[in-house]
Scaffold this motif. Structure first.
Motif, PDB file in Angstrom:
ATOM      1  N   SER A 368      70.240  83.910  45.189  1.00 30.73           N
ATOM      2  CA  SER A 368      69.574  82.780  45.849  1.00 30.73           C
ATOM      3  C   SER A 368      69.044  81.850  44.770  1.00 30.73           C
ATOM      4  O   SER A 368      68.691  82.304  43.676  1.00 30.73           O
ATOM      5  N   ALA A 387      77.796  71.123  48.946  1.00 28.68           N
ATOM      6  CA  ALA A 387      78.415  71.997  49.952  1.00 28.68           C
ATOM      7  C   ALA A 387      79.669  72.648  49.375  1.00 28.68           C
ATOM      8  O   ALA A 387      80.406  72.046  48.593  1.00 28.68           O
ATOM      9  N   ASP A 391      77.639  78.216  49.261  1.00 30.64           N
ATOM     10  CA  ASP A 391      77.872  78.446  50.680  1.00 30.64           C
ATOM     11  C   ASP A 391      78.921  77.449  51.167  1.00 30.64           C
ATOM     12  O   ASP A 391      79.067  76.359  50.605  1.00 30.64           O
ATOM     13  N   GLU A 392      79.600  77.830  52.232  1.00 29.09           N
ATOM     14  CA  GLU A 392      80.574  76.910  52.803  1.00 29.09           C
ATOM     15  C   GLU A 392      79.888  75.692  53.414  1.00 29.09           C
ATOM     16  O   GLU A 392      80.367  74.570  53.307  1.00 29.09           O
ATOM     17  N   SER A 393      78.733  75.921  54.042  1.00 34.26           N
ATOM     18  CA  SER A 393      77.978  74.836  54.660  1.00 34.26           C
ATOM     19  C   SER A 393      77.056  74.198  53.625  1.00 34.26           C
ATOM     20  O   SER A 393      76.788  74.788  52.565  1.00 34.26           O
ATOM     21  N   PRO A 395      73.696  73.148  51.642  1.00 32.39           N
ATOM     22  CA  PRO A 395      72.472  73.936  51.432  1.00 32.39           C
ATOM     23  C   PRO A 395      71.340  73.453  52.326  1.00 32.39           C
ATOM     24  O   PRO A 395      71.360  72.351  52.864  1.00 32.39           O
ATOM     25  N   ALA A 396      70.340  74.307  52.479  1.00 32.22           N
ATOM     26  CA  ALA A 396      69.154  73.949  53.273  1.00 32.22           C
ATOM     27  C   ALA A 396      68.343  72.897  52.521  1.00 32.22           C
ATOM     28  O   ALA A 396      68.300  72.888  51.287  1.00 32.22           O
ATOM     29  N   SER A 413      66.468  79.961  57.184  1.00 33.57           N
ATOM     30  CA  SER A 413      67.837  80.266  56.758  1.00 33.57           C
ATOM     31  C   SER A 413      67.889  80.733  55.305  1.00 33.57           C
ATOM     32  O   SER A 413      68.742  81.538  54.923  1.00 33.57           O
ATOM     33  N   PHE A 414      66.971  80.233  54.482  1.00 34.73           N
ATOM     34  CA  PHE A 414      66.949  80.647  53.077  1.00 34.73           C
ATOM     35  C   PHE A 414      66.353  82.040  52.936  1.00 34.73           C
ATOM     36  O   PHE A 414      66.814  82.841  52.104  1.00 34.73           O
ATOM     37  N   THR A 418      70.986  83.461  55.040  1.00 29.15           N
ATOM     38  CA  THR A 418      72.085  82.695  55.626  1.00 29.15           C
ATOM     39  C   THR A 418      72.601  81.651  54.647  1.00 29.15           C
ATOM     40  O   THR A 418      73.802  81.393  54.557  1.00 29.15           O
ATOM     41  N   ARG A 419      71.694  81.056  53.895  1.00 23.98           N
ATOM     42  CA  ARG A 419      72.058  80.087  52.858  1.00 23.98           C
ATOM     43  C   ARG A 419      71.434  80.527  51.540  1.00 23.98           C
ATOM     44  O   ARG A 419      70.256  80.881  51.493  1.00 23.98           O
ATOM     45  N   ARG A 420      72.246  80.472  50.506  1.00 24.16           N
ATOM     46  CA  ARG A 420      71.779  80.943  49.207  1.00 24.16           C
ATOM     47  C   ARG A 420      71.125  79.838  48.374  1.00 24.16           C
ATOM     48  O   ARG A 420      70.454  80.141  47.390  1.00 24.16           O
TER      49      ARG A 420
END
Length: 435
Positions: A368, A387, A391-393, A395-396, A413-414, A418-420
């Motif tokens: 992370s 992006a 992550d594919e999506s 980031p937050a 999400s972090f 879910t999001r790194r």
């Protein structure tokens, strides 16, 4: 002449402290006065040495009289300078300023159980159930003085356990009476939500019902207002602006307030909007009366420049009963040991490309990561450009400009993985608890 030099220099040094100047200002002022005194002394010696040859010279007599009157004028000007008043009259030496002791990081309690005589058994058991067995240095140094009701300024780096250091003594002093007995102020909604959750988890172990309310921006203001009026909680944790709004609406009564905590006080006074609201609160609703005050005031910060001046200022403005005790558990190293610094030098136009290259190069070793950026940067464009790397999506994004719901979703999400990658403005640099 040399005697005059020795006399003028310390006097000038003492007079330059009148307005609490910086070290640089004090140095050059003292140098000027000492140089003038030395010039006068040397001219006087030269005149004395040449006096026999010029004994009958009117020029010599006029020069001697001029030097004499210049010397008297300088001495008189320094002696009749007005005396300092107010904060300027306070001494500068450490021995005189430190009216109260300063506690450094120590371990008077090897476990929280060592404070069993001072802390309720239910609170010790609840702290142990939540995994808090051994106190950190700042907790060991703070628990005793705070349990005794002393005003304090706690300095310790982020992640050292400052929140628990003041929450445990605060909860130990609460009683089941329906009145607001403790108030914790924080600079941001995220920090207030985090501290409120920790306080609720600790208070849940009380045999008597202790209510904890979090006053946050954009979170059910109407419901909270009805709750405060119908059944006031014992502990309120909130950000400065929301607490100020309820006090202005006369819905929050603080007649029974026993403990006031201002966490991250340097961040509270660093932001203009928060600073103005906090100054108004402390000057009106939270100002101590001139006599009979029994409230405990605790200031908490990771770094507070000029803390000696701040402690004196607290007494002058009637924020505290006396000069707060300094509990200094700040580490000499500003960077935690598990982190290391590195720097990539590139052209301003290539910074985003360099960042993408660094993230790709270390992608396998990053579980992370948080990317701190200035609020003035094009945040949305940066998020879209990052992006597909960790992550594919995208980031937050945690920003003051985001809505309350989006900020909560970004942290959620972090935290859950879910999001790194989290892109954050300085709002996320103040004690946000992430794994």
């Amino acid at each position: 002449g040399f005697a005059g030099t020795l006399w003028l220099a310390p006097l000038a040094e003492r007079q330059t402290h009148r307005r609490q100047p910086t070290k640089f200002q004090t140095g050059w002022r003292s140098t000027i006065w000492s140089s003038l005194a030395l010039v006068i002394a040397m001219l006087t010696i030269v005149q004395k040495m040449t006096a026999p040859a010029l004994a009958h010279c009117h020029i010599h007599r006029r020069r001697t009289c001029s030097l004499f009157f210049l010397y008297v004028a300088l001495s008189t000007a320094m002696l009749i300078r007005p005396a300092p008043s107010g904060l300027a009259a306070l001494p500068r030496s450490n021995s005189a300023c430190e009216c109260r002791p300063v506690l450094s990081a120590c371990t008077p309690h090897s476990t929280f159980g060592d404070a069993a005589n001072e802390m309720p058994c239910w609170l010790l058991a609840r702290a142990a159930a939540l995994g808090f067995h051994t106190p950190t240095p700042v907790q060991s140094s703070s628990v005793g003085p705070l349990l005794n009701g002393e005003d304090a300024l706690i300095l310790a780096q982020t992640g050292s356990g400052k929140t628990l250091a003041y929450l445990l003594p605060l909860l130990a002093a609460l009683r089941p009476a329906a009145s607001v007995q403790a108030l914790v102020l924080l600079p941001s909604r995220e920090l207030a939500l985090q501290v409120g959750q920790v306080a609720r988890r600790l208070a849940a172990g009380s045999p008597e019902r202790l209510l904890v309310m979090a006053l946050l921006d954009g979170s059910g203001a109407r419901r909270q207002r009805r709750w405060i009026v119908a059944q006031p909680p014992q502990l309120i944790v909130g950000n400065v602006q929301q607490v100020d709004a309820l006090l202005e609406a006369r819905l929050l009564k603080l007649n029974s307030l026993q403990t006031l905590v201002i966490d991250e006080v340097d961040a509270c006074v660093g932001e203009s909007s928060t600073r103005d609201a906090l100054d108004k609160l402390l000057a009106s609703h939270l100002s101590l009366p001139s006599a009979g005050a029994s409230r405990q005031t605790v200031f908490v910060s990771a770094s507070l420049p000029q803390h000696k001046h701040f402690r004196r200022h607290c007494v002058q403005r009637r924020w505290c009963r006396s000069e707060p005790l300094l509990v200094d558990a700040s580490a000499e190293a500003r960077v935690p040991l598990q982190l290391h610094h590195s720097m990539a030098v590139c052209l301003p136009a290539k910074r985003l490309s360099a960042l993408r290259a660094l993230l790709r190069h270390n992608e396998r070793s990053i579980d992370s990561a948080i990317l701190f950026v200035k609020p003035s940067r094009p945040l949305q464009r940066m998020v879209e450009a990052l992006a597909g790397i960790l992550d594919e999506s995208p980031p937050a994004l945690l920003s003051e400009a985001s809505s309350v719901g989006r900020r909560a979703e970004a942290l959620r999400s972090f935290r859950d993985g879910t999001r790194r990658l989290l892109v954050s403005t300085p709002i996320g640099a103040r004690g946000i608890d992430v794994p």
